[in-house]
Design a protein around this motif. Structure first.
Motif, PDB file in Angstrom:
ATOM      1  N   ASN A 375      53.338  55.410  66.822  1.00  0.00           N
ATOM      2  CA  ASN A 375      51.925  55.325  66.471  1.00  0.00           C
ATOM      3  C   ASN A 375      51.028  54.785  67.576  1.00  0.00           C
ATOM      4  OD1 ASN A 375      51.009  56.026  63.560  1.00  0.00           O
ATOM      5  ND2 ASN A 375      53.043  55.157  63.308  1.00  0.00           N
ATOM      6  N   GLY A 376      51.603  54.488  68.748  1.00  0.00           N
ATOM      7  CA  GLY A 376      50.793  54.069  69.882  1.00  0.00           C
ATOM      8  C   GLY A 376      49.901  52.885  69.581  1.00  0.00           C
ATOM      9  N   SER A 377      48.596  53.070  69.741  1.00  0.00           N
ATOM     10  CA  SER A 377      47.638  51.979  69.571  1.00  0.00           C
ATOM     11  C   SER A 377      47.561  51.484  68.139  1.00  0.00           C
ATOM     12  CB  SER A 377      46.242  52.432  70.032  1.00  0.00           C
ATOM     13  OG  SER A 377      45.813  53.546  69.261  1.00  0.00           O
ATOM     14  N   GLU A 378      47.984  52.322  67.185  1.00  0.00           N
ATOM     15  CA  GLU A 378      47.953  51.912  65.785  1.00  0.00           C
ATOM     16  C   GLU A 378      49.079  50.940  65.454  1.00  0.00           C
ATOM     17  OE1 GLU A 378      45.806  52.918  63.079  1.00  0.00           O
ATOM     18  OE2 GLU A 378      44.618  53.265  64.883  1.00  0.00           O
ATOM     19  N   ALA A 379      50.088  50.867  66.338  1.00  0.00           N
ATOM     20  CA  ALA A 379      51.267  50.060  66.037  1.00  0.00           C
ATOM     21  C   ALA A 379      50.924  48.593  65.825  1.00  0.00           C
ATOM     22  CB  ALA A 379      52.295  50.200  67.161  1.00  0.00           C
ATOM     23  N   MET A 380      50.043  48.029  66.671  1.00  0.00           N
ATOM     24  CA  MET A 380      49.702  46.617  66.557  1.00  0.00           C
ATOM     25  C   MET A 380      49.064  46.317  65.206  1.00  0.00           C
ATOM     26  SD  MET A 380      50.737  44.964  69.199  1.00  0.00           S
ATOM     27  CE  MET A 380      49.796  43.457  69.176  1.00  0.00           C
ATOM     28  N   ARG A 381      48.201  47.212  64.740  1.00  0.00           N
ATOM     29  CA  ARG A 381      47.557  46.997  63.443  1.00  0.00           C
ATOM     30  C   ARG A 381      48.587  47.058  62.316  1.00  0.00           C
ATOM     31  NH1 ARG A 381      45.484  50.226  59.539  1.00  0.00           N
ATOM     32  NH2 ARG A 381      45.870  52.105  60.743  1.00  0.00           N
ATOM     33  N   LEU A 382      49.531  47.989  62.419  1.00  0.00           N
ATOM     34  CA  LEU A 382      50.559  48.120  61.385  1.00  0.00           C
ATOM     35  C   LEU A 382      51.516  46.926  61.404  1.00  0.00           C
ATOM     36  CD1 LEU A 382      51.284  51.938  61.743  1.00  0.00           C
ATOM     37  CD2 LEU A 382      50.015  50.807  59.914  1.00  0.00           C
ATOM     38  N   TYR A 383      51.854  46.465  62.602  1.00  0.00           N
ATOM     39  CA  TYR A 383      52.668  45.250  62.699  1.00  0.00           C
ATOM     40  C   TYR A 383      51.944  44.084  62.007  1.00  0.00           C
ATOM     41  CZ  TYR A 383      56.452  46.556  65.948  1.00  0.00           C
ATOM     42  OH  TYR A 383      57.575  47.084  66.514  1.00  0.00           O
ATOM     43  N   ALA A 384      50.661  43.951  62.246  1.00  0.00           N
ATOM     44  CA  ALA A 384      49.876  42.862  61.655  1.00  0.00           C
ATOM     45  C   ALA A 384      49.911  42.926  60.138  1.00  0.00           C
ATOM     46  CB  ALA A 384      48.437  42.930  62.160  1.00  0.00           C
ATOM     47  N   GLN A 385      49.771  44.141  59.591  1.00  0.00           N
ATOM     48  CA  GLN A 385      49.810  44.293  58.137  1.00  0.00           C
ATOM     49  C   GLN A 385      51.167  43.892  57.580  1.00  0.00           C
ATOM     50  OE1 GLN A 385      48.719  48.388  57.546  1.00  0.00           O
ATOM     51  NE2 GLN A 385      46.527  48.028  57.885  1.00  0.00           N
ATOM     52  N   LEU A 386      52.235  44.270  58.292  1.00  0.00           N
ATOM     53  CA  LEU A 386      53.588  43.948  57.836  1.00  0.00           C
ATOM     54  C   LEU A 386      53.837  42.443  57.851  1.00  0.00           C
ATOM     55  CD1 LEU A 386      56.183  45.277  56.862  1.00  0.00           C
ATOM     56  CD2 LEU A 386      56.926  45.470  59.237  1.00  0.00           C
ATOM     57  N   PHE A 387      53.373  41.755  58.904  1.00  0.00           N
ATOM     58  CA  PHE A 387      53.573  40.304  58.983  1.00  0.00           C
ATOM     59  C   PHE A 387      52.726  39.570  57.930  1.00  0.00           C
ATOM     60  CE2 PHE A 387      54.579  41.103  63.690  1.00  0.00           C
ATOM     61  CZ  PHE A 387      55.936  41.181  63.421  1.00  0.00           C
ATOM     62  N   LEU A 388      51.548  40.095  57.627  1.00  0.00           N
ATOM     63  CA  LEU A 388      50.700  39.483  56.596  1.00  0.00           C
ATOM     64  C   LEU A 388      51.352  39.628  55.223  1.00  0.00           C
ATOM     65  CD1 LEU A 388      48.037  38.071  55.940  1.00  0.00           C
ATOM     66  CD2 LEU A 388      46.986  40.336  55.674  1.00  0.00           C
ATOM     67  N   LEU A 389      51.886  40.810  54.930  1.00  0.00           N
ATOM     68  CA  LEU A 389      52.583  41.029  53.660  1.00  0.00           C
ATOM     69  C   LEU A 389      53.818  40.139  53.547  1.00  0.00           C
ATOM     70  CD1 LEU A 389      52.318  44.924  53.290  1.00  0.00           C
ATOM     71  CD2 LEU A 389      51.185  43.191  51.881  1.00  0.00           C
ATOM     72  N   ALA A 390      54.501  39.925  54.676  1.00  0.00           N
ATOM     73  CA  ALA A 390      55.684  39.056  54.665  1.00  0.00           C
ATOM     74  C   ALA A 390      55.298  37.631  54.285  1.00  0.00           C
ATOM     75  CB  ALA A 390      56.350  39.076  56.036  1.00  0.00           C
ATOM     76  N   TRP A 391      54.154  37.146  54.797  1.00  0.00           N
ATOM     77  CA  TRP A 391      53.706  35.795  54.436  1.00  0.00           C
ATOM     78  C   TRP A 391      53.381  35.706  52.946  1.00  0.00           C
ATOM     79  CZ3 TRP A 391      48.398  34.487  53.217  1.00  0.00           C
ATOM     80  CH2 TRP A 391      48.227  33.132  52.906  1.00  0.00           C
ATOM     81  N   ILE A 392      52.706  36.710  52.424  1.00  0.00           N
ATOM     82  CA  ILE A 392      52.355  36.708  50.996  1.00  0.00           C
ATOM     83  C   ILE A 392      53.628  36.740  50.157  1.00  0.00           C
ATOM     84  CG2 ILE A 392      51.245  38.031  49.157  1.00  0.00           C
ATOM     85  CD1 ILE A 392      49.210  38.997  51.282  1.00  0.00           C
ATOM     86  N   GLY A 393      54.560  37.619  50.509  1.00  0.00           N
ATOM     87  CA  GLY A 393      55.799  37.745  49.743  1.00  0.00           C
ATOM     88  C   GLY A 393      56.630  36.475  49.765  1.00  0.00           C
ATOM     89  N   ARG A 394      56.706  35.830  50.916  1.00  0.00           N
ATOM     90  CA  ARG A 394      57.494  34.607  51.018  1.00  0.00           C
ATOM     91  C   ARG A 394      56.824  33.454  50.271  1.00  0.00           C
ATOM     92  NH1 ARG A 394      58.902  35.871  57.340  1.00  0.00           N
ATOM     93  NH2 ARG A 394      60.940  36.853  56.957  1.00  0.00           N
ATOM     94  N   THR A 395      55.514  33.457  50.230  1.00  0.00           N
ATOM     95  CA  THR A 395      54.803  32.436  49.459  1.00  0.00           C
ATOM     96  C   THR A 395      55.048  32.631  47.968  1.00  0.00           C
ATOM     97  OG1 THR A 395      53.102  32.266  51.175  1.00  0.00           O
ATOM     98  CG2 THR A 395      52.540  31.417  48.994  1.00  0.00           C
ATOM     99  N   LEU A 396      55.045  33.881  47.519  1.00  0.00           N
ATOM    100  CA  LEU A 396      55.336  34.164  46.108  1.00  0.00           C
ATOM    101  C   LEU A 396      56.758  33.758  45.744  1.00  0.00           C
ATOM    102  CD1 LEU A 396      53.603  37.655  45.664  1.00  0.00           C
ATOM    103  CD2 LEU A 396      52.837  35.440  44.774  1.00  0.00           C
ATOM    104  N   ALA A 397      57.680  33.811  46.722  1.00  0.00           N
ATOM    105  CA  ALA A 397      59.060  33.384  46.463  1.00  0.00           C
ATOM    106  C   ALA A 397      59.108  31.915  46.065  1.00  0.00           C
ATOM    107  CB  ALA A 397      59.923  33.636  47.693  1.00  0.00           C
TER     108      ALA A 397
END
Length: 416
Positions: A375-397
């Motif tokens: 995804n080239g330049s889009e990769a950084m934005r997608l990585y950011a979304q994945l790390f944000l979701l990981a924080w939310i999911g781990r907090t819900l745990a």
């Protein structure tokens, strides 16, 4: 417990020498991409589902100690194939990666069999009243051993790169893996001297298959399994990204990653005894909730780290020191909520279900990372979304941990 801790320390040094991180870097040098790396993380988890049959195996052989020792010996021998895979014909990268993944999977399968037997055994050796403190000390031995292994592995890799800059970097990784396999074999010796506790009620599982069915309808254990599965899914989805991002985007060397891992382990080493005391005093639930909330913020540091500011990722390893409390709490509560006189089926179900959900999530996360690479330049934005979701999911745990049924545990609001 002295013998059990000696086993933990020796095994952990070997584990530090042949860590998952080492295997990932080794596979990356062989040409593995995101999906292949996710398989290295996930394949052992799928093999872990076979732990469900371990109680029946122990019941059939009526020798819990023998099953434990034999399984660990087999795991160490199979682990020797991991460095051998790197020595294969370099033109056959696909075959080398496949061999590495299969060996890594079989090694874990044998180790998992031994682990179920060992934790059933430790449940009989550790009195419930002081189990938290005893497991806190064992966690210290594990962490100290891993630190030693990580330091040796990182030093070998850095020395090799500085002294022989023109040589391929897979060689010190393979040497580290071979040394780790040998130490894991030596780690079996203390278990040979450990008392078998043959006359304890849980030494030979009773009605293992029928008891497995009871595990899933036990209200307290069902909530523990729900927490473990959610935790495994969230960690699995983020696993490949957390391993690939520092390599492909932040360009962190293997030695730097090992230093960060070593610093994290040193922090865990320092707080493990205190966490064990808190578990005995307050119960597992409050310790797990607080430490999970702290550790969950690690994803935010990955979110903030960029190629221009790669050092920010160190913050994740700093807050992950809190995992020492979560690990001790989980080790304790999986024994506390199990039937004292028939604990092996409970332990097997806990590990098997956690591994299955974690493995499926890791593969899904690996497929996402594979897409990110295209995804080239889009990769950084997608990585950011994945790390944000990981924080939310781990907090819900942490909220799921707060709902665990644990007799005698203090409530969070009573601690403040």
């Amino acid at each position: 417990m002295w013998f059990a801790n000696a086993n933990a320390g020796l095994w952990a040094v070997g584990n530090g020498l042949v860590s998952t991180l080492l295997v990932i870097y080794l596979a990356a040098d062989l040409g593995a991409q995101g999906l292949a790396i996710s398989l290295i993380l996930a394949a052992p988890r799928f093999a872990g589902v076979l732990r469900l049959g371990v109680p029946a195996l122990i019941a059939q052989l009526k020798n819990r100690k023998g099953v434990c020792i034999s399984a660990y010996v087999v795991s160490a021998v199979v682990l020797c194939i991991v460095p051998a895979a790197a020595v294969m014909d370099r033109r056959s990268a696909d075959i080398a990666v496949s061999t590495l993944v299969v060996a890594w999977c079989v090694y874990h399968l044998a180790e998992y069999v031994g682990t179920v037997a060992l934790w059933s055994w430790l449940g009989d050796v550790t009195p419930r009243r002081i189990r938290g403190r005893l497991l806190g000390r064992r966690e210290q031995w594990l962490i100290a051993g891993r630190i030693g292994g990580l330091v040796m592995s990182a030093a070998l890799a850095e020395l090799w790169e500085s002294q022989l800059p023109g040589m391929t970097r897979w060689v010190p990784l393979a040497l580290s893996a071979a040394a780790g396999a040998l130490l894991m074999l030596v780690a079996v010796v203390p278990l040979v001297n450990m008392p078998a506790v043959r006359h304890a009620p849980s030494a030979v599982p009773r009605a293992p298959w029928r008891t497995l069915g009871h595990v899933f309808i036990d209200p307290a254990y069902r909530r523990l399994l729900l927490f473990s599965c959610w935790f495994s899914v969230v960690n699995g989805l983020a696993a490949a990204a957390q391993e690939v991002y520092p390599i492909r985007v932040l360009d962190l060397r293997y030695g730097v990653r090992q230093v960060l891992q070593g610093a994290m382990r040193t922090g865990q080493l320092a707080i493990a005894p205190w966490m064990g005391q808190l578990v005995d005093r307050w119960g597992n639930r409050p310790v797990m909730v607080v430490t999970q909330l702290v550790a969950a913020t690690g994803s935010l540091f990955f979110l903030a780290a960029t190629p221009e500011r790669p050092w920010l990722v160190a913050g994740a390893f700093a807050v992950w020191v809190a995992y020492a409390g979560l690990n001790i709490g989980l080790d304790n509560i999986k024994l506390k909520l199990a039937a004292e006189d028939n604990n092996a089926p409970y332990i097997a179900a806990y590990y098997a279900l956690s591994d299955l959900t974690n493995g499926l999530a890791i593969v899904a996360g690996g497929m996402l990372v594979e897409r990110l690479a295209d995804n080239g330049s889009e990769a950084m934005r997608l990585y950011a979304q994945l790390f944000l979701l990981a924080w939310i999911g781990r907090t819900l745990a942490a909220l799921l941990a707060a709902r665990l049924i644990e007799p005698g545990a203090r409530r969070l609001r009573d601690l403040f």
